[in-house]
Design a protein around this motif. Structure first.
Motif, mmCIF file in Angstrom:
data_model
loop_
_atom_site.group_PDB
_atom_site.id
_atom_site.type_symbol
_atom_site.label_atom_id
_atom_site.label_comp_id
_atom_site.label_asym_id
_atom_site.label_seq_id
_atom_site.Cartn_x
_atom_site.Cartn_y
_atom_site.Cartn_z
ATOM 1 N N ARG A 52 0.836 -1.201 0.000
ATOM 2 C CA ARG A 52 0.000 0.000 0.000
ATOM 3 C C ARG A 52 0.869 1.249 0.000
ATOM 4 O O ARG A 52 0.567 2.220 -0.688
ATOM 5 C CB ARG A 52 -0.945 -0.013 1.200
ATOM 6 N N GLU A 111 -5.212 -3.805 5.277
ATOM 7 C CA GLU A 111 -5.619 -2.404 5.257
ATOM 8 C C GLU A 111 -5.244 -1.715 6.564
ATOM 9 O O GLU A 111 -5.497 -2.246 7.641
ATOM 10 C CB GLU A 111 -7.126 -2.311 5.056
ATOM 11 N N ALA A 155 -5.975 1.479 9.008
ATOM 12 C CA ALA A 155 -7.097 2.395 9.218
ATOM 13 C C ALA A 155 -6.723 3.837 8.918
ATOM 14 O O ALA A 155 -7.595 4.666 8.651
ATOM 15 C CB ALA A 155 -7.606 2.274 10.645
ATOM 16 N N GLY A 207 -5.244 4.832 6.318
ATOM 17 C CA GLY A 207 -5.615 5.060 4.936
ATOM 18 C C GLY A 207 -4.488 5.310 3.963
ATOM 19 O O GLY A 207 -4.736 5.683 2.823
ATOM 20 N N PRO A 254 -8.692 1.211 -1.669
ATOM 21 C CA PRO A 254 -9.678 0.128 -1.647
ATOM 22 C C PRO A 254 -9.636 -0.626 -0.328
ATOM 23 O O PRO A 254 -8.664 -0.542 0.416
ATOM 24 C CB PRO A 254 -9.209 -0.771 -2.802
ATOM 25 N N PRO A 255 -10.702 -1.372 -0.022
ATOM 26 C CA PRO A 255 -10.665 -2.209 1.184
ATOM 27 C C PRO A 255 -9.515 -3.208 1.098
ATOM 28 O O PRO A 255 -9.164 -3.684 0.019
ATOM 29 C CB PRO A 255 -12.022 -2.923 1.171
ATOM 30 N N GLY A 256 -8.944 -3.524 2.259
ATOM 31 C CA GLY A 256 -7.869 -4.493 2.296
ATOM 32 C C GLY A 256 -8.367 -5.890 2.630
ATOM 33 O O GLY A 256 -9.576 -6.154 2.631
#
Length: 455
Positions: free
Chosen positions: A258, A294, A296, A298, A403-405
């Motif tokens: 990410r 993911e 939090a 971001g 996107p969601p992890g």
């Protein structure tokens, strides 16, 4: 930890800390099992004096029924050689200059079963972990640390919620090395050096971590080299927090995380601000992967981010395909970034290739061949040869929706990795490290698929 978002540097996620605390509460319930249970051996205790074999190599399972038993029996300078098998243990290496080595990197597997806290914890100065795989632990795959209080280790190496550590009570462990370690799908960090110095992390692989694949934190001087590793599918690939002086990140491949590389100062750990790292000759590409854990906070789509770091050199890196920004320099609360040099990189195909969002006029950019810069004309207005310039308008990254992890335990397992050519060779403890370091020997990589520098 801190990572970067499109709006700058954000604080550690309270969600991740809460999850971590809950996970570690679970690990306390099974600690007795963690110290003894193995998948390929029994749980009988053995007298170290009675079972210590002749010579300097202790073999598992031939001489000892568990890895921890062999480690407890090992004397300074000896090697614990582990045969193929699945070892469901949490191992602690507390004696100095012990070499913990697998006979086959891909077949010697430590498996935490998503219930044990740490895979291998090393507090013995000059000790080594090499040629093995660690996965499925709630916290860390391999931890090198001067924090000898096991209760604090269970709360994270820096204490509950990462409170700044008492560096007088816990001086850094001196000398450590991780070589040809595969660490994947652990709840926080893959290979974690905290309150540790005089070390090397090399030729290793880390993926599927909900914090970072490789972490070096709270050391000054660090005198540490991170080189020739492949780091992918993590929340953050390589993270440096309050890690200063003599720290080099060289010839790594950091892709499909990410966030690629972060260099941070913060007050959640001791020894801020961060100072004086060299990041050179790395491939930092396509750090926009959705099939990653993911965070939090971001952070997503960043190649190399400096958040409050000072006097760092970012040189000759190939930084490509990161959707928010290739290289960004920004200020977290209380720690303005200053004196950073970003030069001679190839920044291309990123959302914005170069971003300066720091108020300090001492950061400079030169020779990075960017197509996009923020603020406009950054390399001309903040060139490394410029003098007497004032503060620039704050730059911005390209807008990106993260996107969601996926849960860390569900990231696909990695393919087999290169094993040690001769696992029977004499062990080499982690003394005199990192040795001579020549960052200039790491050129600008020519393409994204470049193989990391191998030793």
């Amino acid at each position: 930890m801190q990572i970067l978002s499109g709006e700058g540097l954000l604080a550690r996620s309270p969600v991740s800390v809460a999850v971590f605390r809950a996970a570690l509460c679970l690990s306390v319930l099974v600690v007795a099992v963690a110290l003894t249970a193995t998948g390929c051996s029994g749980t009988e205790s053995t007298s170290a004096d009675a079972r210590h074999p002749a010579g300097s190599v202790l073999r598992v399972p031939q001489d000892f029924r568990s890895v921890q038993q062999a480690v407890d029996a090992a004397r300074e300078g000896e090697t614990v050689l582990i045969g193929p098998g699945v070892y469901r243990e949490s191992v602690r290496v507390t004696r100095p200059r012990v070499v913990l080595r697998g006979t086959d990197r891909n077949k010697v597997v430590f498996d935490g079963g998503v219930r044990l806290a740490n895979g291998i914890t090393v507090t013995g100065a000059g000790s080594v972990v090499e040629n093995l795989t660690v996965h499925g632990y709630l916290a860390n795959g391999v931890l090198f640390t001067g924090v000898t209080d096991e209760r604090l280790q269970q709360r994270g190496a820096g204490g509950s919620a990462y409170d700044p550590l008492d560096t007088t009570r816990f001086p850094p462990v001196r000398g450590f090395r991780a070589t040809r370690v595969t660490s994947y799908n652990n709840g926080l960090y893959g290979i974690y050096a905290f309150d540790a110095r005089d070390g090397v992390i090399e030729d290793s692989y880390a993926s599927g971590h909900a914090d970072s694949g490789i972490y070096v934190g709270q050391c000054k001087p660090c005198a540490t080299v991170v080189r020739g590793n492949t780091v992918e599918r993590n929340a953050v690939g390589i993270e440096l927090t309050n890690a200063s002086d003599g720290l080099s990140v060289l010839g790594n491949r950091v892709a499909r995380n990410r966030v690629g590389v972060t260099v941070n100062s913060n007050d959640l750990e001791a020894l801020a601000p961060q100072h004086g790292a060299v990041i050179a000759g790395n491939v930092v590409a396509d750090n926009n992967a959705a099939d990653t854990p993911e965070q939090a906070d971001g952070g997503f789509g960043i190649g190399i981010g400096i958040g409050g770091g000072t006097a760092n050199r970012v040189q000759r890196n190939l930084v490509r395909g990161n959707r928010a920004a290739g290289v960004i320099v920004t200020d977290p609360p209380g720690h303005p970034a200053s004196g950073n040099r970003v030069e001679g990189n190839r920044a291309t195909g990123n959302g914005i290739d170069l971003v300066l969002a720091s108020v300090d006029p001492g950061n400079c950019f030169a020779g990075n061949r960017p197509a996009t810069q923020s603020p406009d004309g950054l390399e001309g207005r903040a060139g490394c040869g410029a003098r007497g310039r004032g503060a620039l308008p704050s730059g911005r990254t390209a807008p990106v929706q993260a996107p969601p992890g996926v849960p860390f335990s569900q990231v696909p397992a990695p393919p087999a990795q290169p094993s040690m050519p001769d696992p029977t060779a004499p062990g080499s403890p982690a003394t005199g490290l990192p040795g001579a370091v020549d960052a200039a020997a790491y050129p600008l990589p020519k393409d994204v698929d470049a193989v990391p520098h191998s030793r």
